[in-house]
Design a protein around this motif. Sequence first.
Motif, mmCIF file in Angstrom:
data_model
loop_
_atom_site.group_PDB
_atom_site.id
_atom_site.type_symbol
_atom_site.label_atom_id
_atom_site.label_comp_id
_atom_site.label_asym_id
_atom_site.label_seq_id
_atom_site.Cartn_x
_atom_site.Cartn_y
_atom_site.Cartn_z
ATOM 1 N N MET A 1 9.437 14.539 16.224
ATOM 2 C CA MET A 1 8.025 13.712 17.026
ATOM 3 C C MET A 1 7.193 14.750 17.164
ATOM 4 O O MET A 1 6.673 15.346 17.772
ATOM 5 C CB MET A 1 8.516 12.953 17.888
ATOM 6 N N GLU A 2 6.011 14.086 16.476
ATOM 7 C CA GLU A 2 4.550 14.003 17.016
ATOM 8 C C GLU A 2 4.137 14.001 18.668
ATOM 9 O O GLU A 2 4.013 12.979 18.592
ATOM 10 C CB GLU A 2 3.876 14.881 15.727
ATOM 11 N N ILE A 3 3.694 15.029 19.330
ATOM 12 C CA ILE A 3 2.779 14.726 20.601
ATOM 13 C C ILE A 3 1.493 14.556 19.992
ATOM 14 O O ILE A 3 1.252 16.199 19.685
ATOM 15 C CB ILE A 3 3.198 15.034 22.140
ATOM 16 N N LYS A 4 0.360 13.915 20.256
ATOM 17 C CA LYS A 4 -1.200 13.961 19.343
ATOM 18 C C LYS A 4 -1.627 13.601 20.938
ATOM 19 O O LYS A 4 -1.801 12.549 21.342
ATOM 20 C CB LYS A 4 -1.409 13.923 18.922
ATOM 21 N N VAL A 5 -2.298 14.247 21.430
ATOM 22 C CA VAL A 5 -3.947 14.485 22.288
ATOM 23 C C VAL A 5 -5.034 14.595 21.852
ATOM 24 O O VAL A 5 -5.016 15.650 21.351
ATOM 25 C CB VAL A 5 -3.633 15.374 23.305
ATOM 26 N N TYR A 6 -5.824 13.750 22.262
ATOM 27 C CA TYR A 6 -7.034 13.260 21.904
ATOM 28 C C TYR A 6 -7.770 13.481 22.996
ATOM 29 O O TYR A 6 -7.672 12.410 23.875
ATOM 30 C CB TYR A 6 -7.379 12.136 21.045
ATOM 31 N N PHE A 42 3.607 19.747 18.935
ATOM 32 C CA PHE A 42 2.202 19.244 19.329
ATOM 33 C C PHE A 42 0.982 19.656 18.668
ATOM 34 O O PHE A 42 1.081 20.424 18.315
ATOM 35 C CB PHE A 42 2.083 19.861 21.353
ATOM 36 N N GLU A 43 0.227 18.051 19.369
ATOM 37 C CA GLU A 43 -1.098 19.048 18.151
ATOM 38 C C GLU A 43 -2.516 18.119 19.215
ATOM 39 O O GLU A 43 -1.972 17.538 19.816
ATOM 40 C CB GLU A 43 -1.635 18.359 16.835
ATOM 41 N N ASP A 55 -9.830 7.059 12.570
ATOM 42 C CA ASP A 55 -9.788 5.659 13.656
ATOM 43 C C ASP A 55 -9.468 6.246 15.077
ATOM 44 O O ASP A 55 -10.268 4.880 16.382
ATOM 45 C CB ASP A 55 -8.717 4.843 13.531
ATOM 46 N N TRP A 56 -8.887 6.812 15.870
ATOM 47 C CA TRP A 56 -8.915 6.943 16.953
ATOM 48 C C TRP A 56 -10.084 7.751 17.466
ATOM 49 O O TRP A 56 -10.362 7.435 18.847
ATOM 50 C CB TRP A 56 -7.514 8.016 16.999
ATOM 51 N N ASP A 73 4.031 9.518 17.452
ATOM 52 C CA ASP A 73 4.406 10.165 15.892
ATOM 53 C C ASP A 73 3.348 9.123 15.299
ATOM 54 O O ASP A 73 2.981 7.848 15.211
ATOM 55 C CB ASP A 73 5.642 9.571 15.548
ATOM 56 N N GLY A 74 1.604 8.915 16.210
ATOM 57 C CA GLY A 74 0.651 7.947 15.738
ATOM 58 C C GLY A 74 0.739 6.425 16.377
ATOM 59 O O GLY A 74 -0.353 5.919 15.812
#
Length: 101
Positions: A1-6, A42-43, A55-56, A73-74
Amino acid sequence: MEIKVYGAAQTCPSCVGAPSSEETFSWLQAVLGRKYETALTFEYVDFEAAPVEDDWILAIKDDVYFYPLVLLDGEMIDEGYVQLKKITQAIDTRLEKTAPE
């Protein structure tokens, strides 16, 4: 699973008193990394400096979402003043769905 923080270097104007996006990312990486070990990657994306706008990023710039914006995960799971409980519940739910019976 990926956690992405903008996020961005500057704190979200609507999130006065909240940690910065970078602090939130570091905190999540430390806490969730200990709890879930190798289950997560993590990203961090600085939406103001990203070479490509997805889009985010466009939604954050259009004030659809506050930042930091946290995705699993998006899928958006929290924004603005990030709460650990929301994120762990989303991860636990995803882990339950993928666990062998």
